[in-house]
Design a protein around this motif. Structure first.
Motif, PDB file in Angstrom:
ATOM      1  N   LEU A 126       0.830  -0.965   0.004  1.00 24.26           N
ATOM      2  CA  LEU A 126      -0.057  -0.106   0.013  1.00 24.26           C
ATOM      3  C   LEU A 126       0.924   1.158  -0.128  1.00 24.26           C
ATOM      4  O   LEU A 126       1.798   1.450   0.864  1.00 24.26           O
ATOM      5  N   LEU A 127       0.644   1.945  -0.925  1.00 24.59           N
ATOM      6  CA  LEU A 127       1.478   3.265  -1.045  1.00 24.59           C
ATOM      7  C   LEU A 127       0.640   4.410  -0.663  1.00 24.59           C
ATOM      8  O   LEU A 127      -0.548   4.742  -1.116  1.00 24.59           O
ATOM      9  N   ASP A 128       1.399   5.363   0.166  1.00 20.05           N
ATOM     10  CA  ASP A 128       0.620   6.348   0.633  1.00 20.05           C
ATOM     11  C   ASP A 128       0.484   7.438  -0.334  1.00 20.05           C
ATOM     12  O   ASP A 128       0.877   7.301  -1.521  1.00 20.05           O
ATOM     13  N   VAL A 129      -0.221   8.460  -0.151  1.00 19.73           N
ATOM     14  CA  VAL A 129      -0.480   9.651  -0.980  1.00 19.73           C
ATOM     15  C   VAL A 129       0.448  10.291  -1.751  1.00 19.73           C
ATOM     16  O   VAL A 129       0.160  11.304  -2.857  1.00 19.73           O
ATOM     17  N   ILE A 132      -8.666   6.647   0.250  1.00 23.85           N
ATOM     18  CA  ILE A 132      -8.204   6.859   1.705  1.00 23.85           C
ATOM     19  C   ILE A 132      -6.834   7.879   1.658  1.00 23.85           C
ATOM     20  O   ILE A 132      -6.049   7.782   0.987  1.00 23.85           O
ATOM     21  N   GLU A 133      -6.820   8.796   2.608  1.00 27.72           N
ATOM     22  CA  GLU A 133      -6.125   9.840   2.434  1.00 27.72           C
ATOM     23  C   GLU A 133      -5.264  10.132   3.879  1.00 27.72           C
ATOM     24  O   GLU A 133      -4.192  10.278   4.092  1.00 27.72           O
ATOM     25  N   HIS A 134      -6.092  10.119   4.976  1.00 30.64           N
ATOM     26  CA  HIS A 134      -5.710  10.465   6.319  1.00 30.64           C
ATOM     27  C   HIS A 134      -4.979   9.035   7.031  1.00 30.64           C
ATOM     28  O   HIS A 134      -5.121   8.093   6.617  1.00 30.64           O
ATOM     29  N   ASP A 135      -3.814   9.513   7.581  1.00 27.21           N
ATOM     30  CA  ASP A 135      -2.931   8.620   8.057  1.00 27.21           C
ATOM     31  C   ASP A 135      -3.660   7.372   8.773  1.00 27.21           C
ATOM     32  O   ASP A 135      -3.039   6.143   8.583  1.00 27.21           O
ATOM     33  N   ASP A 136      -4.663   7.555   9.690  1.00 26.12           N
ATOM     34  CA  ASP A 136      -5.069   6.632  10.364  1.00 26.12           C
ATOM     35  C   ASP A 136      -5.867   5.774   9.519  1.00 26.12           C
ATOM     36  O   ASP A 136      -5.776   4.341   9.766  1.00 26.12           O
ATOM     37  N   ALA A 137      -6.384   5.868   8.361  1.00 26.97           N
ATOM     38  CA  ALA A 137      -7.181   5.238   7.508  1.00 26.97           C
ATOM     39  C   ALA A 137      -6.234   4.443   6.461  1.00 26.97           C
ATOM     40  O   ALA A 137      -6.329   3.264   6.429  1.00 26.97           O
ATOM     41  N   VAL A 138      -5.063   5.114   6.294  1.00 26.66           N
ATOM     42  CA  VAL A 138      -4.049   4.236   5.667  1.00 26.66           C
ATOM     43  C   VAL A 138      -3.629   3.446   6.306  1.00 26.66           C
ATOM     44  O   VAL A 138      -3.322   2.100   5.990  1.00 26.66           O
ATOM     45  N   ARG A 139      -3.017   3.622   7.754  1.00 31.11           N
ATOM     46  CA  ARG A 139      -2.467   2.639   8.507  1.00 31.11           C
ATOM     47  C   ARG A 139      -3.500   1.578   8.759  1.00 31.11           C
ATOM     48  O   ARG A 139      -3.144   0.251   8.622  1.00 31.11           O
ATOM     49  N   GLU A 140      -4.572   1.688   9.102  1.00 30.05           N
ATOM     50  CA  GLU A 140      -5.733   0.935   9.204  1.00 30.05           C
ATOM     51  C   GLU A 140      -5.923  -0.176   7.982  1.00 30.05           C
ATOM     52  O   GLU A 140      -6.068  -1.157   8.088  1.00 30.05           O
ATOM     53  N   ARG A 141      -5.976   0.340   6.853  1.00 29.40           N
ATOM     54  CA  ARG A 141      -6.043  -0.358   5.633  1.00 29.40           C
ATOM     55  C   ARG A 141      -4.915  -1.290   5.435  1.00 29.40           C
ATOM     56  O   ARG A 141      -5.045  -2.348   5.031  1.00 29.40           O
ATOM     57  N   ALA A 142      -3.494  -0.867   5.736  1.00 26.28           N
ATOM     58  CA  ALA A 142      -2.409  -1.541   5.609  1.00 26.28           C
ATOM     59  C   ALA A 142      -2.634  -2.709   6.437  1.00 26.28           C
ATOM     60  O   ALA A 142      -2.069  -3.913   6.125  1.00 26.28           O
ATOM     61  N   VAL A 143      -2.653  -2.557   7.621  1.00 27.46           N
ATOM     62  CA  VAL A 143      -2.778  -3.848   8.577  1.00 27.46           C
ATOM     63  C   VAL A 143      -3.876  -4.533   8.146  1.00 27.46           C
ATOM     64  O   VAL A 143      -3.810  -6.011   8.482  1.00 27.46           O
TER      65      VAL A 143
END
Length: 165
Positions: A24-27, A51-62
């Motif tokens: 998963l690559l961030d924005v 998904i853009e916000h850090d919490d959502a990115v982290r949650e999706r990766a996990v």
């Protein structure tokens, strides 16, 4: 380049391969996703996923069991197994990834859609060839978005950049 780390192994490089690691690559890393897809990675780009916000990115990766690739130090620190990049230039980012243990070898045939990350299948099976595709060579179609691909100058440019690393 020294800042590219794999948090799962105390900063030591670990082999990351398209066969074993979904990404998963961030924005901040949209262009990089295309290069990783040329190497066969299942590489989602956060903005394409809405998904853009850090919490959502982290949650999706996990939640998806994906390794996060990011330029955000705080996000990397909060996400187990993430790889932190510092470079802005995509070729420099590829160098950092290689130093972090990411296998970067272009595939013989395209396997992932450069636009949406969907899987590609041979378009020869359905007997359709778009008018804009070259008359010779293999053509693939994305099973998700329907876009057609072939090994043309864009593919050559991407693979050449990776091979020059």
């Amino acid at each position: 380049m020294d800042d590219a780390t794999d948090d799962t192994n105390d900063g030591a490089p670990a082999t990351i391969t398209p066969e074993h690691d979904a990404l998963l690559l961030d924005v901040m890393l949209g262009r990089l996703a295309t290069y990783l897809r040329v190497c066969g990675y299942d590489a989602l780009y956060a903005l394409d996923e809405g998904i853009e916000h850090d919490d959502a990115v982290r949650e999706r990766a996990v939640a998806d069991g994906r390794r996060l690739i990011t330029r955000d130090r705080d996000l990397a620190a909060a996400t187990p197994g993430s790889v932190l990049l510092t470079a802005r230039d995509v070729v420099d980012q590829l160098r950092e990834l290689r130093a972090a243990g990411v296998e970067l070898t272009p595939t013989e045939r395209p396997t992932r859609c450069g636009t949406c990350n969907g899987q590609l299948e041979s378009a020869e099976d359905d007997g359709f060839r778009p008018e804009y595709a070259p008359e010779t060579g293999l053509v693939w179609r994305c099973v998700d978005c329907g876009q057609y691909f072939w090994k043309g100058s864009h593919w050559d440019d991407l693979t050449e950049a990776i091979e020059r690393l």
